[in-house]
Design an enzyme around this catalytic site. Structure first.
Site, mmCIF file in Angstrom:
data_model
loop_
_atom_site.group_PDB
_atom_site.id
_atom_site.type_symbol
_atom_site.label_atom_id
_atom_site.label_comp_id
_atom_site.label_asym_id
_atom_site.label_seq_id
_atom_site.Cartn_x
_atom_site.Cartn_y
_atom_site.Cartn_z
ATOM 1 N N GLU A 74 -6.474 5.077 8.041
ATOM 2 C CA GLU A 74 -6.206 6.350 7.706
ATOM 3 C C GLU A 74 -7.572 7.030 7.021
ATOM 4 O O GLU A 74 -7.917 8.213 7.329
ATOM 5 C CB GLU A 74 -5.046 6.519 6.826
ATOM 6 C CG GLU A 74 -3.828 6.336 7.665
ATOM 7 C CD GLU A 74 -2.634 5.556 6.899
ATOM 8 O OE1 GLU A 74 -2.658 5.667 5.673
ATOM 9 O OE2 GLU A 74 -1.704 4.961 7.726
ATOM 10 N N GLU B 39 -5.386 -4.701 10.704
ATOM 11 C CA GLU B 39 -4.328 -3.728 10.991
ATOM 12 C C GLU B 39 -4.471 -2.980 12.410
ATOM 13 O O GLU B 39 -5.440 -2.014 12.177
ATOM 14 C CB GLU B 39 -4.275 -2.865 9.887
ATOM 15 C CG GLU B 39 -4.113 -3.267 8.517
ATOM 16 C CD GLU B 39 -3.613 -2.292 7.572
ATOM 17 O OE1 GLU B 39 -2.180 -2.482 6.973
ATOM 18 O OE2 GLU B 39 -4.281 -1.250 7.057
ATOM 19 N N GLY C 296 2.717 -0.987 4.306
ATOM 20 C CA GLY C 296 2.780 0.388 3.979
ATOM 21 C C GLY C 296 4.314 0.845 3.623
ATOM 22 O O GLY C 296 5.028 0.526 2.565
ATOM 23 N N GLY C 297 5.107 1.303 4.505
ATOM 24 C CA GLY C 297 6.271 2.016 4.570
ATOM 25 C C GLY C 297 7.370 1.152 3.988
ATOM 26 O O GLY C 297 7.993 1.479 2.965
ATOM 27 N N ASN D 122 0.956 -1.203 0.055
ATOM 28 C CA ASN D 122 0.192 0.043 -0.018
ATOM 29 C C ASN D 122 0.941 1.064 0.234
ATOM 30 O O ASN D 122 1.486 1.558 1.073
ATOM 31 C CB ASN D 122 -0.964 -0.096 1.429
ATOM 32 C CG ASN D 122 -1.819 1.307 1.669
ATOM 33 O OD1 ASN D 122 -1.649 2.089 0.574
ATOM 34 N ND2 ASN D 122 -2.462 1.601 2.748
ATOM 35 N N TRP D 123 1.060 1.840 -1.199
ATOM 36 C CA TRP D 123 1.964 3.085 -1.155
ATOM 37 C C TRP D 123 1.278 4.125 -0.661
ATOM 38 O O TRP D 123 2.066 5.109 -0.506
ATOM 39 C CB TRP D 123 2.333 3.155 -2.776
ATOM 40 C CG TRP D 123 2.982 2.126 -3.349
ATOM 41 C CD1 TRP D 123 3.569 0.829 -2.570
ATOM 42 C CD2 TRP D 123 3.471 1.900 -4.785
ATOM 43 N NE1 TRP D 123 4.256 0.191 -3.601
ATOM 44 C CE2 TRP D 123 4.160 0.673 -4.735
ATOM 45 C CE3 TRP D 123 3.524 2.686 -5.710
ATOM 46 C CZ2 TRP D 123 4.729 0.198 -6.066
ATOM 47 C CZ3 TRP D 123 4.192 2.068 -6.930
ATOM 48 C CH2 TRP D 123 4.670 1.312 -6.877
ATOM 49 N N LYS D 124 0.111 4.054 -0.306
ATOM 50 C CA LYS D 124 -0.443 5.334 0.314
ATOM 51 C C LYS D 124 -0.211 6.672 -0.603
ATOM 52 O O LYS D 124 -0.183 6.666 -1.901
ATOM 53 C CB LYS D 124 0.086 5.897 1.783
ATOM 54 C CG LYS D 124 0.069 4.312 2.509
ATOM 55 C CD LYS D 124 0.163 4.540 3.867
ATOM 56 C CE LYS D 124 -0.141 3.317 4.769
ATOM 57 N NZ LYS D 124 0.128 3.472 6.263
ATOM 58 N N SER E 178 3.379 -2.021 10.226
ATOM 59 C CA SER E 178 4.732 -2.139 10.615
ATOM 60 C C SER E 178 5.340 -3.573 10.138
ATOM 61 O O SER E 178 6.293 -4.018 10.593
ATOM 62 C CB SER E 178 5.391 -1.881 11.993
ATOM 63 O OG SER E 178 4.782 -0.484 12.175
ATOM 64 N N HIS F 208 -9.251 1.650 5.021
ATOM 65 C CA HIS F 208 -8.111 1.772 5.691
ATOM 66 C C HIS F 208 -8.316 2.688 6.754
ATOM 67 O O HIS F 208 -9.006 3.757 6.714
ATOM 68 C CB HIS F 208 -7.105 1.983 4.642
ATOM 69 C CG HIS F 208 -5.846 2.338 5.257
ATOM 70 N ND1 HIS F 208 -5.183 3.186 6.095
ATOM 71 C CD2 HIS F 208 -4.654 1.096 5.181
ATOM 72 C CE1 HIS F 208 -3.952 2.736 6.623
ATOM 73 N NE2 HIS F 208 -3.740 1.744 6.005
ATOM 74 N N GLY G 237 2.599 2.269 10.898
ATOM 75 C CA GLY G 237 3.551 3.353 10.547
ATOM 76 C C GLY G 237 4.397 3.765 11.937
ATOM 77 O O GLY G 237 4.827 4.862 11.903
HETATM 78 P P1 PGA Z 1 3.063 0.318 7.801
HETATM 79 O O1 PGA Z 1 1.370 0.656 6.795
HETATM 80 O O2 PGA Z 1 3.268 -0.862 6.945
HETATM 81 O O3 PGA Z 1 3.606 1.652 7.144
HETATM 82 O O4 PGA Z 1 2.612 0.378 9.137
HETATM 83 C C1 PGA Z 1 0.446 -0.352 6.930
HETATM 84 C C2 PGA Z 1 -0.788 0.046 6.143
HETATM 85 O O5 PGA Z 1 -1.102 1.233 6.927
HETATM 86 O O6 PGA Z 1 -1.291 -0.533 5.445
#
Ligand code: PGA
Length: 253
Positions: free
Chosen positions: A99, A169, A236-237, A9-11, A215, A97, A175
């Site tokens: 966010e 999640e 994500g990251g 997930n590149w956000k 994470s 998600h 993050g």
């Molecule tokens: P993260 O994000 O790996 O940076 O914690 C995961 C996500 O939000 O899908």
């Protein structure tokens, strides 16, 4: 048998040139040495979907979006429809998600409409659920997850629930560098699988892929993926670097 799914997930990261470079790098690495027995998915920002689709043409890496609107078309300024996503090659879409829930105010009802629209239009929704740190501290984790899942699938026949993927999640792990322990994650995944079985029957419960997110990185992917009810990762990251993403795709090695 549930085929593991490793999803990036590149956000809101990546101008088009960066996104195509990253996609091409991942593709080249996986073309050179294919990863067997695992589905690979990347979810770039909307505007990078078309160029990334071109960069992935002919590869087995799947493309997904990070959000979708439930209406087919019309006066919904700023929104993107399922048909628009399909046109640029998306087969998955992330829905709900944390966010979007916590920063953009998305509700369980919005999530429900998006999940239904995605399934109806042939996209596989990745339905995200997870508790806040306060909710975990209050012992409310499973109530929160149960409410999110029941409401996400509200009014859906079992056959449609079977066409979804769930991502657990924990919000406090996203993050932050704080991963749920494999044991904590496994417990939550087990709970979710039993709940899906209650909602849509034991076969759907058994067949549904449940990804862990929060994470995930090359250093912890293998141990998380070794848990009986963890069928993949939503990353994500650590998905923004080709080498680290490919290491997670090759978590078994
Ligand atoms: P993260 O994000 O790996 O940076 O914690 C995961 C996500 O939000 O899908």
């Amino acid at each position: 048998m549930r085929l593991p799914l490793i999803a990036g997930n590149w956000k809101m990261n990546g101008l088009r040139a960066e996104a195509t470079a990253l996609a091409s790098e991942i593709r080249t690495a996986l073309d050179r040495t294919p990863a067997e027995g695992v589905d690979v998915l990347i979810c770039p920002p909307f505007l990078a979907l078309a160029p990334v689709q071109e960069a992935l043409a002919g590869s087995s890496i799947r493309l997904g979006a990070q959000d979708v609107h439930w209406e087919a078309k019309g006066a919904y300024t700023g929104e993107v429809s399922t048909a628009m996503l399909r046109e640029v090659g998306c087969v998955f879409v992330i829905v709900g998600h944390s966010e979007r829930r916590h920063i953009m105010g998305e509700t369980n009802e919005h999530v429900n409409r998006k999940v239904k629209a995605a399934v109806a239009q042939g996209l596989t929704p990745i339905v995200c659920v997870g508790e806040l740190l306060e909710e975990r501290s209050m012992g409310d984790t499973y109530n929160v997850i149960e409410r999110q899942i029941r409401r996400a699938f509200d009014g859906m026949p079992a056959a449609d629930v079977a066409r979804t993927v769930i991502a657990y999640e924990p919000v406090w792990a996203i993050g932050t560098g704080k991963t749920a322990t494999p044991h904590q994650a496994q417990e939550a995944h087990r709970f979710i699988r039993k709940l899906v079985a209650k909602i849509a029957g034991p076969e759907v419960g058994e067949g549904t892929r449940i990804l862990y997110g929060g994470s995930v990185k090359p250093e912890n992917a293998k141990e998380l993926m070794a848990q009986a009810d963890i069928d993949g990762a939503l990353v994500g990251g650590a998905s923004l670097n080709a080498e680290s993403f490919v290491r997670m795709v090759r978590y078994r090695e």
